[in-house]
Design a protein around this motif. Sequence first.
Motif, PDB file in Angstrom:
ATOM      1  N   SER A 145       0.826  -1.211   0.000  1.00 44.45           N
ATOM      2  CA  SER A 145       0.000   0.000   0.000  1.00 44.45           C
ATOM      3  C   SER A 145       0.861   1.263   0.000  1.00 44.45           C
ATOM      4  O   SER A 145       1.989   1.267   0.492  1.00 44.45           O
ATOM      5  CB  SER A 145      -0.908   0.024   1.230  1.00 44.45           C
ATOM      6  N   SER A 146       0.279   2.332  -0.520  1.00 41.84           N
ATOM      7  CA  SER A 146       0.991   3.610  -0.500  1.00 41.84           C
ATOM      8  C   SER A 146       0.942   4.253   0.875  1.00 41.84           C
ATOM      9  O   SER A 146       1.839   5.006   1.245  1.00 41.84           O
ATOM     10  CB  SER A 146       0.392   4.561  -1.534  1.00 41.84           C
ATOM     11  N   ARG A 147      -0.130   3.952   1.648  1.00 38.99           N
ATOM     12  CA  ARG A 147      -0.221   4.548   2.977  1.00 38.99           C
ATOM     13  C   ARG A 147      -1.182   3.724   3.836  1.00 38.99           C
ATOM     14  O   ARG A 147      -2.404   3.870   3.718  1.00 38.99           O
ATOM     15  CB  ARG A 147      -0.711   5.996   2.887  1.00 38.99           C
ATOM     16  N   GLU A 148      -0.644   2.865   4.659  1.00 43.99           N
ATOM     17  CA  GLU A 148      -1.447   2.126   5.627  1.00 43.99           C
ATOM     18  C   GLU A 148      -1.304   2.815   6.980  1.00 43.99           C
ATOM     19  O   GLU A 148      -0.200   2.941   7.496  1.00 43.99           O
ATOM     20  CB  GLU A 148      -0.973   0.669   5.752  1.00 43.99           C
ATOM     21  N   SER A 149      -2.414   3.264   7.542  1.00 40.04           N
ATOM     22  CA  SER A 149      -2.326   3.861   8.874  1.00 40.04           C
ATOM     23  C   SER A 149      -2.022   2.825   9.932  1.00 40.04           C
ATOM     24  O   SER A 149      -1.481   3.141  10.993  1.00 40.04           O
ATOM     25  CB  SER A 149      -3.630   4.585   9.204  1.00 40.04           C
ATOM     26  N   PHE A 150      -2.356   1.562   9.640  1.00 42.95           N
ATOM     27  CA  PHE A 150      -2.037   0.463  10.553  1.00 42.95           C
ATOM     28  C   PHE A 150      -1.710  -0.791   9.749  1.00 42.95           C
ATOM     29  O   PHE A 150      -0.588  -1.258   9.771  1.00 42.95           O
ATOM     30  CB  PHE A 150      -3.197   0.206  11.509  1.00 42.95           C
ATOM     31  N   GLY A 151      -2.691  -1.334   9.064  1.00 42.66           N
ATOM     32  CA  GLY A 151      -2.490  -2.567   8.302  1.00 42.66           C
ATOM     33  C   GLY A 151      -3.160  -3.753   8.955  1.00 42.66           C
ATOM     34  O   GLY A 151      -2.505  -4.739   9.304  1.00 42.66           O
ATOM     35  N   LEU A 152      -4.484  -3.665   9.143  1.00 43.09           N
ATOM     36  CA  LEU A 152      -5.208  -4.739   9.829  1.00 43.09           C
ATOM     37  C   LEU A 152      -5.104  -6.057   9.083  1.00 43.09           C
ATOM     38  O   LEU A 152      -4.942  -7.116   9.700  1.00 43.09           O
ATOM     39  CB  LEU A 152      -6.678  -4.351  10.001  1.00 43.09           C
ATOM     40  N   ALA A 153      -5.196  -6.026   7.761  1.00 39.76           N
ATOM     41  CA  ALA A 153      -5.101  -7.261   6.993  1.00 39.76           C
ATOM     42  C   ALA A 153      -3.756  -7.945   7.220  1.00 39.76           C
ATOM     43  O   ALA A 153      -3.674  -9.175   7.317  1.00 39.76           O
ATOM     44  CB  ALA A 153      -5.306  -6.976   5.502  1.00 39.76           C
ATOM     45  N   ALA A 154      -2.700  -7.141   7.325  1.00 37.87           N
ATOM     46  CA  ALA A 154      -1.376  -7.702   7.613  1.00 37.87           C
ATOM     47  C   ALA A 154      -1.363  -8.358   8.981  1.00 37.87           C
ATOM     48  O   ALA A 154      -0.804  -9.455   9.159  1.00 37.87           O
ATOM     49  CB  ALA A 154      -0.318  -6.612   7.535  1.00 37.87           C
ATOM     50  N   LEU A 155      -1.974  -7.719   9.969  1.00 38.58           N
ATOM     51  CA  LEU A 155      -2.003  -8.289  11.322  1.00 38.58           C
ATOM     52  C   LEU A 155      -2.777  -9.604  11.345  1.00 38.58           C
ATOM     53  O   LEU A 155      -2.340 -10.565  11.990  1.00 38.58           O
ATOM     54  CB  LEU A 155      -2.634  -7.294  12.295  1.00 38.58           C
ATOM     55  N   GLU A 156      -3.903  -9.662  10.667  1.00 35.79           N
ATOM     56  CA  GLU A 156      -4.673 -10.912  10.639  1.00 35.79           C
ATOM     57  C   GLU A 156      -3.891 -12.016   9.940  1.00 35.79           C
ATOM     58  O   GLU A 156      -3.967 -13.183  10.345  1.00 35.79           O
ATOM     59  CB  GLU A 156      -6.022 -10.666   9.966  1.00 35.79           C
ATOM     60  N   ALA A 157      -3.122 -11.653   8.906  1.00 29.62           N
ATOM     61  CA  ALA A 157      -2.261 -12.643   8.260  1.00 29.62           C
ATOM     62  C   ALA A 157      -1.181 -13.130   9.217  1.00 29.62           C
ATOM     63  O   ALA A 157      -0.929 -14.339   9.350  1.00 29.62           O
ATOM     64  CB  ALA A 157      -1.631 -12.049   7.002  1.00 29.62           C
ATOM     65  N   GLY A 216       1.830   3.410   9.042  1.00 31.08           N
ATOM     66  CA  GLY A 216       1.883   2.690  10.303  1.00 31.08           C
ATOM     67  C   GLY A 216       2.275   1.231  10.180  1.00 31.08           C
ATOM     68  O   GLY A 216       2.420   0.544  11.203  1.00 31.08           O
ATOM     69  N   LEU A 217       2.480   0.738   8.959  1.00 31.02           N
ATOM     70  CA  LEU A 217       2.788  -0.683   8.795  1.00 31.02           C
ATOM     71  C   LEU A 217       4.083  -1.104   9.497  1.00 31.02           C
ATOM     72  O   LEU A 217       4.137  -2.208  10.062  1.00 31.02           O
ATOM     73  CB  LEU A 217       2.846  -1.040   7.306  1.00 31.02           C
ATOM     74  N   PRO A 218       5.133  -0.261   9.538  1.00 33.33           N
ATOM     75  CA  PRO A 218       6.333  -0.657  10.282  1.00 33.33           C
ATOM     76  C   PRO A 218       6.095  -0.824  11.780  1.00 33.33           C
ATOM     77  O   PRO A 218       6.929  -1.432  12.468  1.00 33.33           O
ATOM     78  CB  PRO A 218       7.312   0.494  10.007  1.00 33.33           C
ATOM     79  N   GLU A 219       4.987  -0.303  12.320  1.00 31.66           N
ATOM     80  CA  GLU A 219       4.660  -0.510  13.733  1.00 31.66           C
ATOM     81  C   GLU A 219       4.025  -1.879  13.963  1.00 31.66           C
ATOM     82  O   GLU A 219       3.892  -2.317  15.099  1.00 31.66           O
ATOM     83  CB  GLU A 219       3.717   0.594  14.215  1.00 31.66           C
ATOM     84  N   VAL A 220       3.635  -2.541  12.867  1.00 31.19           N
ATOM     85  CA  VAL A 220       2.998  -3.863  12.951  1.00 31.19           C
ATOM     86  C   VAL A 220       3.973  -4.957  12.531  1.00 31.19           C
ATOM     87  O   VAL A 220       4.180  -5.942  13.237  1.00 31.19           O
ATOM     88  CB  VAL A 220       1.728  -3.906  12.071  1.00 31.19           C
TER      89      VAL A 220
END
Length: 378
Positions: free
Chosen positions: A279-291, A305-309
Amino acid sequence: MNIGVLLHSGAGGSGVVATELGIALARHGHQVHFVADRLPFRLVDTDCPGVYFHEVETLSYPLFSAPLTTLSEASKLVEVIEETGIDLVHAHYAVPHATAALLGRDMARHQPKPALVTTLHGTDVTLVGLQPAYLRTTQFSVEGSDVVTAVSSYLAGATREQLGIAREIRVIPNPVDTQRFRPREDPEMRRRYAADDEKLLMHVSNFRPVKRVQNVLRVFAQVAGRMPARLLMIGDGPDRPVALQLARDLSVADRVTFLGSFPRVEKLLALADLFLLPSSRESFGLAALEAMSSGVPVVGSASGGLPEVVEDGRSGCLRAEEDVAGMAECALRILADPVVHRSFREAARARAVDEFAEELIVPQYLAAYEQALAARRR
């Protein structure tokens, strides 16, 4: 506690988080009233006591060029407040939900007035909220809430900087149900999408431009050129036709399956060997967390925010937004060596369990609720 929840009902991350959090709160013994224009996407197959749904009615009238959704949502919220004695309203998204919550609270004749917690999810402040047509409304809604939370430190900082807001913003990351989203073996189901000697890559999103689904396909094409692989694309949205055409242009259409949207994706996620989120800009990345909770490492963009996850080099691999070649090399490095792949899978699962499990995050929201209630009492 009697909690009203205003949310987007579609498959986007904010609505999914709002629904999952509300269900978790109900399991903790609270009464949760969802207020939305239709049944929320993830509010299915639940017989959890304490969960209620209130549908917002819309009116089409020749005088109005568009439905007055904020007003109808506020009116429905007033009904719910006065009928059920709501203690606290949790608005997921600044505009229109926090705006409607402020208006509905002021209109309600019930005393005491409910507290208001607003959770910022991303584009409500970084995209929509910056538009001149909505800027002052967004500022008013954020500043008028009793407590404001953001799903990442990145988003909290962006809100203060871009909206010029100095108030406290509590960072509470998105939770994940680590029992639902867990590693599981299902060889028969996996063979529907990939052969035993093929790697299965996956992407889940609402197919909006910010998700860069074209780069998902470009990364996959480079991986598939080096090893047997398949790609599962889950979701729907405006960029799906573009993705379909690009799959044909890249000559990988026969190795890509577009499944559409599903509210329960946990069994599908557990089939994957790798998850792609460029993504160009994920504020968090919920789909990544569920994966990750499903034991699937993530390759994505090192922005927002993806580097925080995702821990780069441990639970996944992050590269610059447009570095398709770099993401492909990451994917190949993780997938090529079974020992490396297993270490990434274990680290992804451990990261989700240790940092983002519901039992860790729900108490943080309850503390925010208590802070908001105390502010209203003062």
